[in-house]
Design a protein around this motif. Structure first.
Motif, PDB file in Angstrom:
ATOM      1  N   UNK A  82       6.534   6.151   7.394  1.00 59.01           N
ATOM      2  CA  UNK A  82       6.763   4.791   6.924  1.00 59.01           C
ATOM      3  C   UNK A  82       7.425   4.785   5.556  1.00 59.01           C
ATOM      4  N   UNK A  83       8.379   3.872   5.379  1.00 64.76           N
ATOM      5  CA  UNK A  83       8.982   3.698   4.052  1.00 64.76           C
ATOM      6  C   UNK A  83       8.142   2.730   3.216  1.00 64.76           C
ATOM      7  N   UNK A  84       7.383   1.861   3.895  1.00 61.44           N
ATOM      8  CA  UNK A  84       6.599   0.855   3.188  1.00 61.44           C
ATOM      9  C   UNK A  84       5.457   0.387   4.080  1.00 61.44           C
ATOM     10  N   UNK A  85       4.301   0.134   3.466  1.00 57.70           N
ATOM     11  CA  UNK A  85       3.142  -0.381   4.188  1.00 57.70           C
ATOM     12  C   UNK A  85       2.672  -1.651   3.482  1.00 57.70           C
ATOM     13  N   UNK A  86       2.498  -2.706   4.254  1.00 61.21           N
ATOM     14  CA  UNK A  86       2.063  -3.992   3.713  1.00 61.21           C
ATOM     15  C   UNK A  86       0.701  -4.338   4.283  1.00 61.21           C
ATOM     16  N   UNK A  87      -0.177  -4.805   3.416  1.00 61.21           N
ATOM     17  CA  UNK A  87      -1.516  -5.202   3.844  1.00 61.21           C
ATOM     18  C   UNK A  87      -1.688  -6.718   3.715  1.00 61.21           C
ATOM     19  N   UNK A  88      -2.131  -7.342   4.810  1.00 62.36           N
ATOM     20  CA  UNK A  88      -2.565  -8.743   4.794  1.00 62.36           C
ATOM     21  C   UNK A  88      -4.083  -8.714   4.776  1.00 62.36           C
ATOM     22  N   UNK A  89      -4.678  -9.382   3.789  1.00 56.80           N
ATOM     23  CA  UNK A  89      -6.122  -9.263   3.610  1.00 56.80           C
ATOM     24  C   UNK A  89      -6.765 -10.629   3.392  1.00 56.80           C
ATOM     25  N   UNK A  90      -7.899 -10.824   4.066  1.00 59.25           N
ATOM     26  CA  UNK A  90      -8.727 -12.011   3.846  1.00 59.25           C
ATOM     27  C   UNK A  90     -10.090 -11.526   3.362  1.00 59.25           C
ATOM     28  N   UNK A  91     -10.593 -12.126   2.293  1.00 54.51           N
ATOM     29  CA  UNK A  91     -11.880 -11.735   1.722  1.00 54.51           C
ATOM     30  C   UNK A  91     -12.898 -12.845   1.914  1.00 54.51           C
ATOM     31  N   UNK A  92     -14.123 -12.559   1.536  1.00 55.29           N
ATOM     32  CA  UNK A  92     -15.162 -13.578   1.638  1.00 55.29           C
ATOM     33  C   UNK A  92     -14.886 -14.752   0.699  1.00 55.29           C
ATOM     34  N   UNK A  93     -14.154 -14.491  -0.383  1.00 58.20           N
ATOM     35  CA  UNK A  93     -13.853 -15.542  -1.357  1.00 58.20           C
ATOM     36  C   UNK A  93     -12.786 -16.515  -0.862  1.00 58.20           C
ATOM     37  N   UNK A  94     -11.858 -16.025  -0.010  1.00 60.79           N
ATOM     38  CA  UNK A  94     -10.773 -16.924   0.404  1.00 60.79           C
ATOM     39  C   UNK A  94     -10.738 -17.195   1.910  1.00 60.79           C
ATOM     40  N   UNK A  95     -11.786 -16.786   2.645  1.00 65.16           N
ATOM     41  CA  UNK A  95     -11.764 -16.979   4.093  1.00 65.16           C
ATOM     42  C   UNK A  95     -11.714 -18.454   4.479  1.00 65.16           C
ATOM     43  N   UNK A  96     -12.446 -19.300   3.742  1.00 65.68           N
ATOM     44  CA  UNK A  96     -12.423 -20.728   4.059  1.00 65.68           C
ATOM     45  C   UNK A  96     -11.021 -21.300   3.849  1.00 65.68           C
TER      46      UNK A  96
ATOM     47  N   UNK B 221       0.866  -1.176   0.000  1.00 62.55           N
ATOM     48  CA  UNK B 221       0.000   0.000   0.000  1.00 62.55           C
ATOM     49  C   UNK B 221       0.903   1.226   0.000  1.00 62.55           C
ATOM     50  N   UNK B 222       0.611   2.168  -0.866  1.00 56.43           N
ATOM     51  CA  UNK B 222       1.389   3.405  -0.859  1.00 56.43           C
ATOM     52  C   UNK B 222       1.178   4.106   0.487  1.00 56.43           C
ATOM     53  N   UNK B 223       2.265   4.432   1.201  1.00 57.01           N
ATOM     54  CA  UNK B 223       2.114   5.097   2.508  1.00 57.01           C
ATOM     55  C   UNK B 223       1.203   6.310   2.465  1.00 57.01           C
ATOM     56  N   UNK B 224       1.163   7.017   1.312  1.00 57.22           N
ATOM     57  CA  UNK B 224       0.309   8.199   1.198  1.00 57.22           C
ATOM     58  C   UNK B 224      -1.175   7.831   1.195  1.00 57.22           C
ATOM     59  N   UNK B 225      -1.466   6.569   0.829  1.00 54.45           N
ATOM     60  CA  UNK B 225      -2.866   6.125   0.751  1.00 54.45           C
ATOM     61  C   UNK B 225      -3.276   5.284   1.955  1.00 54.45           C
ATOM     62  N   UNK B 226      -2.384   5.145   2.922  1.00 57.71           N
ATOM     63  CA  UNK B 226      -2.643   4.237   4.040  1.00 57.71           C
ATOM     64  C   UNK B 226      -3.284   4.921   5.240  1.00 57.71           C
ATOM     65  N   UNK B 227      -3.559   6.220   5.147  1.00 62.07           N
ATOM     66  CA  UNK B 227      -4.190   6.972   6.248  1.00 62.07           C
ATOM     67  C   UNK B 227      -3.439   6.777   7.556  1.00 62.07           C
ATOM     68  N   UNK B 228      -2.133   6.950   7.515  1.00 57.50           N
ATOM     69  CA  UNK B 228      -1.308   6.781   8.707  1.00 57.50           C
ATOM     70  C   UNK B 228      -1.461   7.979   9.635  1.00 57.50           C
ATOM     71  N   UNK B 229      -1.372   7.760  10.947  1.00 57.29           N
ATOM     72  CA  UNK B 229      -1.480   8.874  11.896  1.00 57.29           C
ATOM     73  C   UNK B 229      -0.308   9.846  11.736  1.00 57.29           C
ATOM     74  N   UNK B 230      -0.526  11.049  12.204  1.00 52.23           N
ATOM     75  CA  UNK B 230       0.535  12.045  12.163  1.00 52.23           C
ATOM     76  C   UNK B 230       1.732  11.559  12.981  1.00 52.23           C
ATOM     77  N   UNK B 231       2.906  11.725  12.435  1.00 54.56           N
ATOM     78  CA  UNK B 231       4.117  11.300  13.130  1.00 54.56           C
ATOM     79  C   UNK B 231       4.608   9.920  12.740  1.00 54.56           C
ATOM     80  N   UNK B 232       3.806   9.168  11.990  1.00 56.87           N
ATOM     81  CA  UNK B 232       4.227   7.843  11.526  1.00 56.87           C
ATOM     82  C   UNK B 232       4.844   7.992  10.140  1.00 56.87           C
TER      83      UNK B 232
END
Length: 351
Positions: free
Chosen positions: A198-212, A185-196
């Motif tokens: 980050x050089x890189x933001x990684x998202x781990x995601x589970x969806x309804x299609x792959x939850x099982x 995730x682009x750090x600019x699009x990650x809605x990070x709090x002020x003062x954070x």
């Protein structure tokens, strides 16, 4: 010579600019976290939505009151940690909404062998003024013995504990496909709090299609690896558990793998994942400085006609890493402290 120097400089720039693969970065961040000898932390959990409908509870006012109280509820934990000398102080905040709105603030201090909990004023549980505001002193050795364990220096070995966390994290992440579950995730699009920063933001995601699939991977592949790690002799003192019981749990898990798969198939019919994302922000030193979870889930049981909806967000932020920390509470002493025996004498054994 000048050309060599320029070449080295260019290679260094390329190396600095190169992003790590998402899963690799998470593993690196967990490992680097073991170098954190001190930090400030701010953690928050908020229940954004909560509802429970069931024919059996339609006329139960208590259930409605609980739903109202827990919706928009917040749990906060703000504090400071240092490895040596061992000292942690955390202020826990409990904020309940609705008709029975409650605000509780509970400061806590933990040292190598003691825990101190400041006794709050609780409207629904009146206590003598002689104990309110005092720090209840708890002996960690006595607590361990009361629970059937044995308190040793290894019981609070933070370095060993972090090593265990590293192993467990690596074992779990290794089973999940990067392309399916991880993304940058682009750090600019990650809605990070002020003062954070980050050089890189990684998202781990589970969806309804792959939850099982995600649950099946955890239970049938990752969990056996986790149990193998927990059963290691080197963690016996830290965990204060029966290693034979852990081995037995793994054997039972493997023996019931077919039944577990059937239950997951049934779960897929009743569980709906609207959102389950975990974002991890890493700074230029590869340290995890911010993590946020967003979840929105629904459970529908056709047999009982029950429906549960829950949405919550959680976040943890770390700052002043490996710096000299300031402890606002300090270690309670003197008249500010009350022992468990004194507490029971003043309040009665019921408390």
């Amino acid at each position: 010579m000048a050309m060599c120097a320029l070449l080295v400089f260019m290679l260094a720039l390329v190396g600095c600019a190169k992003k790590q693969e998402p899963k690799e970065l998470i593993n690196s961040a967990v490992e680097k976290a073991s170098t954190m000898t001190s930090y400030e932390m701010a953690t928050k959990l908020t229940i954004n939505d909560l509802s429970f409908t069931s024919p059996a509870l339609e006329n139960d006012p208590t259930a409605g009151m609980m739903m109202s109280m827990l919706k928009d509820a917040e749990l906060t934990m703000n504090g400071v940690y240092q490895l040596e000398p061992a000292q942690t102080e955390v202020t826990v905040g409990i904020h309940l909404k609705g008709d029975m709105a409650t605000e509780l603030t509970i400061p806590m201090v933990v040292t190598k062998d003691k825990m101190y909990v400041k006794i709050p004023r609780i409207p629904m549980l009146p206590m003598p003024e002689t104990v309110v505001g005092k720090f209840l002193e708890l002996d960690l050795k006595e607590l361990a013995e009361q629970s059937g364990g044995e308190f040793t220096a290894g019981s609070v070995d933070q370095v060993q504990a972090q090593k265990l966390v590293n192993e467990l994290s690596t074992a779990v992440l290794a089973e999940y496909d990067q392309a399916t579950y991880f993304k940058d995730i682009d750090p600019k699009d990650a809605a990070l709090p002020e003062g954070v920063n980050a050089k890189q933001v990684v998202q781990f995601s589970v969806t309804n299609d792959n939850v099982q699939e995600a649950l099946n991977i955890f239970i049938t592949k990752a969990l056996p690896n986790v149990l193998d790690i927990l059963a290691k002799e080197e963690y016996k003192e830290l965990l204060q558990g029966d290693q034979a019981e852990i081995v037995k749990a793994k054997e039972e898990l493997q023996a019931n793998s077919g039944e577990i798969t059937k239950q997951l198939d049934e779960l897929k019919k009743s569980l709906k994942v609207n959102q389950f994302d975990v974002n991890t922000a890493v700074n230029s030193d590869d340290l995890p400085i911010y993590q946020e979870m967003k979840a929105n889930l629904e459970f529908n049981d056709a047999e009982s006609q029950s429906n549960v909806k829950v949405a919550f967000t959680g976040s943890s932020q770390y700052s002043k890493i490996n710096e000299k920390q300031t402890f606002e509470i300090g270690i309670p002493t003197g008249d500010d402290v009350i022992t468990m025996d004194e507490f029971q004498q003043l309040t009665g054994a019921g408390f």
